[in-house]
Motif scaffolding. Structure first.
Motif, PDB file in Angstrom:
ATOM      1  N   GLU A  12       0.816  -1.214   0.000  1.00  0.00           N
ATOM      2  CA  GLU A  12       0.000   0.000   0.000  1.00  0.00           C
ATOM      3  C   GLU A  12       0.850   1.264   0.000  1.00  0.00           C
ATOM      4  N   ILE A  73      -5.917   0.543   1.066  1.00  0.00           N
ATOM      5  CA  ILE A  73      -7.127   0.172   0.335  1.00  0.00           C
ATOM      6  C   ILE A  73      -8.294   0.009   1.306  1.00  0.00           C
ATOM      7  N   ASN A 182     -12.794  -0.295   6.594  1.00  0.00           N
ATOM      8  CA  ASN A 182     -11.379  -0.617   6.729  1.00  0.00           C
ATOM      9  C   ASN A 182     -11.140  -1.223   8.104  1.00  0.00           C
ATOM     10  N   SER A 206     -10.823  -0.993  -3.359  1.00  0.00           N
ATOM     11  CA  SER A 206     -10.396  -2.254  -3.959  1.00  0.00           C
ATOM     12  C   SER A 206     -11.560  -3.167  -4.289  1.00  0.00           C
ATOM     13  N   ASN A 207     -12.693  -2.936  -3.635  1.00  0.00           N
ATOM     14  CA  ASN A 207     -13.854  -3.823  -3.806  1.00  0.00           C
ATOM     15  C   ASN A 207     -15.106  -3.143  -3.272  1.00  0.00           C
ATOM     16  N   LYS A 214     -13.197 -12.321  -4.376  1.00  0.00           N
ATOM     17  CA  LYS A 214     -11.957 -11.601  -4.662  1.00  0.00           C
ATOM     18  C   LYS A 214     -11.667 -11.500  -6.157  1.00  0.00           C
ATOM     19  N   TRP A 217     -12.287  -7.998  -7.186  1.00  0.00           N
ATOM     20  CA  TRP A 217     -11.450  -6.970  -6.566  1.00  0.00           C
ATOM     21  C   TRP A 217     -10.364  -6.517  -7.537  1.00  0.00           C
ATOM     22  N   ASP A 218      -9.833  -5.326  -7.284  1.00  0.00           N
ATOM     23  CA  ASP A 218      -8.638  -4.863  -8.006  1.00  0.00           C
ATOM     24  C   ASP A 218      -7.784  -4.063  -7.028  1.00  0.00           C
ATOM     25  N   MET A 219      -6.972  -4.782  -6.268  1.00  0.00           N
ATOM     26  CA  MET A 219      -6.148  -4.130  -5.254  1.00  0.00           C
ATOM     27  C   MET A 219      -5.052  -3.277  -5.876  1.00  0.00           C
ATOM     28  N   VAL A 223      -4.485   0.627  -5.009  1.00  0.00           N
ATOM     29  CA  VAL A 223      -3.205   1.128  -4.473  1.00  0.00           C
ATOM     30  C   VAL A 223      -2.657   2.229  -5.368  1.00  0.00           C
TER      31      VAL A 223
END
Length: 241
Positions: A12, A73, A182, A206-207, A214, A217-219, A223
């Motif tokens: 991150e 994220i 979070n 991220s989601n 998952k 998701w797109d971490m 980021v």
């Protein structure tokens, strides 16, 4: 100006660390450098409220920052106009778990009548406000500088267990009027309130908080955009300590 930037895991903060010049690494978790004339201390706290609180307190004692930035994220609650890759800016952090769970519902610490913090005459229960002026600046600068994605400000919820159920996601969003979930932010805000240090929180989405999947998701995108947002803010801060 001295700025402490806190994030839970190394990934991150990698883009923020790369943006520093004259960067020095004191460990694999602490990196210090400059953006413009601002001294920036990047610290990996590891996941969760206790780790975030400990590292926040240690960093404030060690570096005496003018401002703390909490970042990383997060999950956007459904129907908040936020999508994966967008950026959320906190106006207030709310503890989602501190309280008592009864058969007919959850009571927070205000309803219990037990504050989590007393500072002077002010009592803090589950809610900890961000610094208004820096948050407003962050929102404007990020909105102007981050193209192609939504930037939204609102309340964040900090939980000990991430929400992986769509019905609970809707319940939490409606109960607390929140846009982002979070696992660290309220603890950072709590420590900053206790020690009198301004704090701002910026997260990349991220989601969407729902039934856990998952693959949706797109971490990496979260980021990337969150880091850009933090760097934009760091470049804009007053360089005079």
């Amino acid at each position: 100006m001295v700025v402490v930037v806190l994030y839970a895991v190394s990934a991150e903060g990698k883009d923020i660390r790369r943006a520093l010049w004259e960067r020095t690494s004191f460990s694999d978790k602490t990196h210090i450098g400059y953006i413009n004339s601002n001294k920036v201390v990047c610290i990996e706290t590891q996941m969760g409220k206790v780790n975030a609180a400990c590292e926040s307190a240690l960093a404030i004692k060690e570096y005496a920052p003018d401002v703390v930035i909490s970042t990383g994220i997060g999950g956007a609650y459904p129907d908040t106009d936020l999508n994966v890759g967008d950026v959320a800016v906190a106006t207030c952090e709310i503890y989602g778990d501190e309280g008592v769970l009864l058969k007919d519902g959850f009571l927070d610490t205000f309803q219990m009548g037990i504050p989590l913090l007393k500072r002077g005459k002010k009592l803090f229960f589950n809610e900890f406000d961000m610094d208004t002026s820096i948050t407003q600046r962050a929102y404007k600068i990020i909105s102007d500088g981050l193209t192609g994605h939504v930037v939204k400000k609102g309340n964040f919820l900090t939980v000990s267990s991430c929400t992986g159920d769509s019905e609970r996601a809707v319940m939490l969003k409606n109960k607390h009027s929140v846009i982002c979930e979070n696992m660290e932010g309220a603890a950072v805000a709590h420590v900053c309130a206790k020690l009198g240090v301004p704090v701002v929180e910026i997260r990349g989405v991220s989601n969407i908080v729902s039934d856990r999947d998952k693959e949706r998701w797109d971490m990496a995108l979260a980021v990337k955009n969150c880091s850009l947002a933090v760097i934009l803010l760091l470049k804009s801060l007053n360089t005079q300590r």
